[in-house]
Each structure stands twice: as C-alpha cells, then as structure tokens.
Design a protein around this motif. Structure first.
Motif, PDB file in Angstrom:
ATOM      1  N   TYR A 206    -106.272  27.469 -65.580  1.00 47.23           N
ATOM      2  CA  TYR A 206    -106.753  26.959 -64.288  1.00 47.23           C
ATOM      3  C   TYR A 206    -105.718  26.032 -63.658  1.00 47.23           C
ATOM      4  N   PHE A 207    -105.206  25.071 -64.445  1.00 43.13           N
ATOM      5  CA  PHE A 207    -104.226  24.126 -63.912  1.00 43.13           C
ATOM      6  C   PHE A 207    -102.980  24.853 -63.405  1.00 43.13           C
ATOM      7  N   HIS A 208    -102.506  25.839 -64.137  1.00 43.30           N
ATOM      8  CA  HIS A 208    -101.306  26.554 -63.724  1.00 43.30           C
ATOM      9  C   HIS A 208    -101.543  27.391 -62.461  1.00 43.30           C
ATOM     10  N   LYS A 209    -102.719  27.985 -62.348  1.00 41.77           N
ATOM     11  CA  LYS A 209    -102.993  28.782 -61.146  1.00 41.77           C
ATOM     12  C   LYS A 209    -103.146  27.901 -59.913  1.00 41.77           C
ATOM     13  N   VAL A 210    -103.806  26.757 -60.081  1.00 40.73           N
ATOM     14  CA  VAL A 210    -103.957  25.841 -58.943  1.00 40.73           C
ATOM     15  C   VAL A 210    -102.592  25.300 -58.537  1.00 40.73           C
ATOM     16  N   LYS A 211    -101.736  25.047 -59.511  1.00 40.17           N
ATOM     17  CA  LYS A 211    -100.355  24.637 -59.217  1.00 40.17           C
ATOM     18  C   LYS A 211     -99.652  25.688 -58.373  1.00 40.17           C
ATOM     19  N   THR A 212     -99.817  26.961 -58.742  1.00 37.70           N
ATOM     20  CA  THR A 212     -99.182  28.063 -58.007  1.00 37.70           C
ATOM     21  C   THR A 212     -99.717  28.149 -56.591  1.00 37.70           C
ATOM     22  N   ILE A 213    -101.029  27.957 -56.444  1.00 33.65           N
ATOM     23  CA  ILE A 213    -101.641  27.969 -55.109  1.00 33.65           C
ATOM     24  C   ILE A 213    -101.036  26.865 -54.245  1.00 33.65           C
ATOM     25  N   ALA A 214    -100.954  25.655 -54.799  1.00 31.44           N
ATOM     26  CA  ALA A 214    -100.421  24.517 -54.041  1.00 31.44           C
ATOM     27  C   ALA A 214     -98.977  24.769 -53.619  1.00 31.44           C
ATOM     28  N   ILE A 215     -98.147  25.214 -54.531  1.00 33.14           N
ATOM     29  CA  ILE A 215     -96.737  25.473 -54.214  1.00 33.14           C
ATOM     30  C   ILE A 215     -96.623  26.564 -53.143  1.00 33.14           C
ATOM     31  N   SER A 216     -97.443  27.605 -53.263  1.00 33.33           N
ATOM     32  CA  SER A 216     -97.385  28.714 -52.300  1.00 33.33           C
ATOM     33  C   SER A 216     -97.706  28.244 -50.893  1.00 33.33           C
ATOM     34  N   PHE A 217     -98.698  27.384 -50.752  1.00 26.19           N
ATOM     35  CA  PHE A 217     -99.037  26.874 -49.421  1.00 26.19           C
ATOM     36  C   PHE A 217     -97.925  25.971 -48.876  1.00 26.19           C
ATOM     37  N   ILE A 218     -97.352  25.144 -49.729  1.00 30.25           N
ATOM     38  CA  ILE A 218     -96.264  24.273 -49.279  1.00 30.25           C
ATOM     39  C   ILE A 218     -95.075  25.107 -48.813  1.00 30.25           C
ATOM     40  N   GLU A 219     -94.771  26.170 -49.542  1.00 25.61           N
ATOM     41  CA  GLU A 219     -93.659  27.039 -49.155  1.00 25.61           C
ATOM     42  C   GLU A 219     -93.928  27.766 -47.844  1.00 25.61           C
ATOM     43  N   GLN A 220     -95.195  27.878 -47.472  1.00 24.71           N
ATOM     44  CA  GLN A 220     -95.567  28.493 -46.192  1.00 24.71           C
ATOM     45  C   GLN A 220     -95.652  27.460 -45.069  1.00 24.71           C
ATOM     46  N   GLY A 221     -95.285  26.207 -45.348  1.00 22.16           N
ATOM     47  CA  GLY A 221     -95.223  25.179 -44.314  1.00 22.16           C
ATOM     48  C   GLY A 221     -96.445  24.289 -44.202  1.00 22.16           C
ATOM     49  N   TYR A 222     -97.382  24.392 -45.139  1.00 18.34           N
ATOM     50  CA  TYR A 222     -98.586  23.567 -45.113  1.00 18.34           C
ATOM     51  C   TYR A 222     -98.417  22.317 -45.979  1.00 18.34           C
ATOM     52  N   ILE A 239    -106.339  16.573 -61.365  1.00 17.35           N
ATOM     53  CA  ILE A 239    -105.263  16.494 -60.374  1.00 17.35           C
ATOM     54  C   ILE A 239    -103.974  16.015 -61.023  1.00 17.35           C
ATOM     55  N   VAL A 240    -104.088  15.010 -61.895  1.00 19.57           N
ATOM     56  CA  VAL A 240    -102.901  14.497 -62.596  1.00 19.57           C
ATOM     57  C   VAL A 240    -102.237  15.597 -63.418  1.00 19.57           C
ATOM     58  N   GLU A 241    -103.056  16.388 -64.126  1.00 18.44           N
ATOM     59  CA  GLU A 241    -102.505  17.466 -64.952  1.00 18.44           C
ATOM     60  C   GLU A 241    -101.825  18.533 -64.097  1.00 18.44           C
ATOM     61  N   ILE A 242    -102.398  18.835 -62.942  1.00 16.37           N
ATOM     62  CA  ILE A 242    -101.810  19.835 -62.053  1.00 16.37           C
ATOM     63  C   ILE A 242    -100.504  19.330 -61.455  1.00 16.37           C
ATOM     64  N   GLU A 243    -100.493  18.073 -61.041  1.00 12.54           N
ATOM     65  CA  GLU A 243     -99.290  17.505 -60.428  1.00 12.54           C
ATOM     66  C   GLU A 243     -98.123  17.455 -61.407  1.00 12.54           C
ATOM     67  N   LYS A 244     -98.410  17.327 -62.703  1.00 17.18           N
ATOM     68  CA  LYS A 244     -97.344  17.330 -63.709  1.00 17.18           C
ATOM     69  C   LYS A 244     -96.577  18.646 -63.706  1.00 17.18           C
ATOM     70  N   LEU A 245     -97.229  19.706 -63.239  1.00 17.29           N
ATOM     71  CA  LEU A 245     -96.630  21.046 -63.261  1.00 17.29           C
ATOM     72  C   LEU A 245     -95.836  21.356 -61.993  1.00 17.29           C
ATOM     73  N   ILE A 246     -95.907  20.469 -61.000  1.00 14.67           N
ATOM     74  CA  ILE A 246     -95.292  20.729 -59.706  1.00 14.67           C
ATOM     75  C   ILE A 246     -93.953  20.007 -59.606  1.00 14.67           C
ATOM     76  N   PRO A 247     -92.871  20.724 -59.308  1.00 13.92           N
ATOM     77  CA  PRO A 247     -91.543  20.093 -59.201  1.00 13.92           C
ATOM     78  C   PRO A 247     -91.508  18.991 -58.142  1.00 13.92           C
ATOM     79  N   ASP A 248     -90.635  18.020 -58.343  1.00 17.74           N
ATOM     80  CA  ASP A 248     -90.530  16.879 -57.436  1.00 17.74           C
ATOM     81  C   ASP A 248     -90.205  17.290 -56.011  1.00 17.74           C
ATOM     82  N   SER A 249     -89.520  18.392 -55.846  1.00 19.45           N
ATOM     83  CA  SER A 249     -89.100  18.813 -54.508  1.00 19.45           C
ATOM     84  C   SER A 249     -90.268  19.135 -53.587  1.00 19.45           C
TER      85      SER A 249
END
Length: 360
Positions: A206-222, A239-249
């Motif tokens: 779940y955490f990894h998929k939500v991470k992928t969703i978040a990154i995908s939206f950011i890459e689309q300009g959201y 949220i803390v666990e998901i954010e750990k998986l998201i690169p700083d960029s």
C-alpha cells in the motif's frame, strides 16, 4: 431548552466528528452533552449548544476504574445521561463483531436504560459472523425509539422491526461552499492498513503504491497533499512511511494535512483540492459532496456498498488488490466528471425524520 446526550466515537476522527458537528448545527435550540476527551472542547468551541463532559482527566479516569471494579462500567456517564430525556447514538461502523463485542452490547444497554428515548443514526451493521451477535442486537434494537441505518444491507437484517429505517449517510447533509476556488492540488487520504486486522499484511504494498501515485501526479504538474483523518488510527504515521519512499526532488510539491480539532479547516482543504484519491470512507463522501472527481481505494465493504447505491461508475481499486492497480486509471481522475449526489443529499435528510419530531 431540550437536553440530549450524544454518544459517538470520540477519537478525533474527522468522519465521526462530522456527525456530531452536523447534529448540533441542525438543532441549535437543543442543549447537547457529549462524554469525550478534553480536546473536544477545542474541536467544538464554535458550537454553543454542545457541552463536553471531560472523561480523560485524572479524576474521571479514577472514577472510571472504580466503577469497573464494582461492576458498573458506565456509572459516571449514566449519572449525566439520566439528566437528558433523549439520547442520540451517532456514528458509522458502530456494530461490528469484535472479540469484545459483548462489552459493546452492555454499552448500548446502558444507553437504552439511561433515556426515555434513544435514537441510533447513521450506522451500518457488521461485519459479523455469529447468530448470537445478531440476536443480541436484535433484542436491544426492539427497545430503541428509532434506528436509521445508512445502507440497505443493514436495514434488511432488521427490516422486520417497525422502528428500523435506512437513509443515506449523514455527511451528505453538509453544504458545499461554492465561493472557494480550487487550486492545483490532489488530495490523497491514507490509512495505515495493518491497524485493521484483515489488512495487516498490506502495509508495504500500500505504501509503495501510494508513493507511486503521489510521484505520478507531481510529474504531471500537480501538487499533492496527504491527509490524515485520525492520528489514533495511525494515518499520520502512514504518511511518514510513504514520504520516506519519495525522493527529495519531489518534496517541494508535497504537503501534509493532519486533522487536529478544526473541522472547518479540514473541510476547506477538501474544497480547495482539484481531485481526491480516497482511502478513507468519508474522504470519498466529502469529495463527492464538494463536487470533486474521486478515485476510491476501498478498504472495507461499506465503501463498495455506498458506491453501488450512489451509482458510481468510475475507476477504483481495493487495498487487497492494490498491487494490480493501473496507475493510468488514477491519473485520469482530475479529468473525470464529479458524481451527481442530489438523490443522496435529499435522502440523507431522512436520517433525522423521527428525531425532528422530538427536537424541532
């Protein structure tokens, strides 16, 4: 002024706090009492007709322990409740067969014994496994003034009782503020799956998929805003666990909203969002209410039941199958047409049909 006692899940969960909020707003000339933690004084500081009876200070904790020792678990609460002719038990998943369900039965019996009239609003029944569980509640429900479930499946279990009805979820009584314009953010409500016994093996996927969703939206300009409905149920930790998986960029396009005692602020967060990815049940409903396109991530049957009853035809997935999620379906969400809930809005007013006769 009429006095009424509210019974609810008081763990600072936005969904349940909304029930209390709507109830008190509907009956401004009724003095409501709520047995709840000290923090609820802040949550409902703007509601003049609600009195909080604090139950988590040292004195009341000691009194509670003493009452349990003498076999009268609800003694202190009952002393206050009996001053109120009317009781209102309001919530969603109030009747689930847990290992301690017999204590829940005693709790409801205490409510019935404490009031001339008790109303149960907004609930669903189950999940349950045993006939004994159903029979225990059937006997108690016969002594309740009015019960209005929020789904037909629960209603059908007790349709032979004349005091049982059903209507759409109480949250549909909220009115959207159309003066607020949305920004370019996607609201992403999360849960910590293993808090629920049947989802204890799904945290990592779940955490990894939500991470992928978040990154995908950011890459689309959201911009992406994670939202926690209930800290006690570890939404914030998720949220803390998901954010750990998201690169700083990606961090400059990420933000977090944790619900803490401010219902108006939480609702405004929904109203300003462009779309909602909803794991929380009431995140899905609030998205619909505020006319946002919603992608539901289902963690329980109650979500699917309401989706079916509302005629939802969009894409969705279940937590248990989230590994198979097609990200392209999620990414289409901001471009989807919001669901029409005019029927649910009108129908949800029927939750209060009988209570109106006593309080209006």
């Amino acid at each position: 002024m009429e006095k009424a006692m509210i019974y609810a899940y008081t763990a600072n969960n936005l969904g349940d706090d909304l029930f209390i909020y709507i109830l008190c707003k509907r009956y401004p000339n009724t003095q409501f009492h709520l047995y709840a933690p000290e923090s609820y004084k802040k949550t409902f500081s703007s509601i003049p007709n609600l009195k909080i009876i604090v139950n988590d200070d040292f004195k009341h904790k000691m009194l509670h322990q003493l009452s349990k020792m003498i076999g009268k678990r609800y003694l202190f609460r009952e002393r206050h409740a009996k001053k109120c002719p009317i009781g209102v038990y309001v919530g969603g998943s109030l009747f689930m067969e847990t290992t301690n369900w017999k204590n829940d039965v005693k709790n409801l019996r205490s409510m019935i014994d404490s009031h001339e009239n008790l109303f149960i609003l907004g609930a669903n029944f189950g999940p349950f496994k045993t006939e004994a569980f159903w029979q225990a509640y059937e006997q108690l429900f016969k002594n309740v003034t009015d019960i209005c479930f929020r789904d037909r499946a629960s209603f059908e279990l007790f349709h032979h009782l004349r005091n049982v009805r059903h209507a759409s979820d109480i949250a549909f009584q909220l009115k959207p503020d159309r003066s607020l314009s949305h920004d370019n953010s996607v609201l992403l409500s999360v849960i910590y799956p293993s808090v629920r016994k049947d989802l204890r093996d799904f945290d990592t996927i779940y955490f990894h998929k939500v991470k992928t969703i978040a990154i995908s939206f950011i890459e689309q300009g959201y911009d992406v805003k994670f939202m926690a409905f209930c800290e006690k149920e570890k939404d914030g930790e998720a949220i803390v666990e998901i954010e750990k998986l998201i690169p700083d960029s990606y961090r400059s396009n990420l933000s977090t909203y944790i619900y803490r005692n401010d219902i108006e602020e939480a609702l405004e967060t929904f109203m300003k969002s462009k779309a909602v990815i909803a794991t929380r049940f009431h995140a899905m409903l609030l998205g619909w209410i505020f006319e946002k396109p919603v992608f539901p991530i289902i963690y329980s049957n109650k979500m699917k039941t309401v989706m079916d009853e509302a005629g939802f035809e969009g894409h969705f997935c279940e937590v248990k199958n989230i590994g198979e999620l097609n990200i392209d379906h999620v990414m289409k969400t901001p471009y989807m047409k919001p669901i029409n809930i005019e029927k649910q809005t009108l129908d949800s007013n029927e939750q209060f049909l009988k209570l109106d006769q006593f309080l209006n």
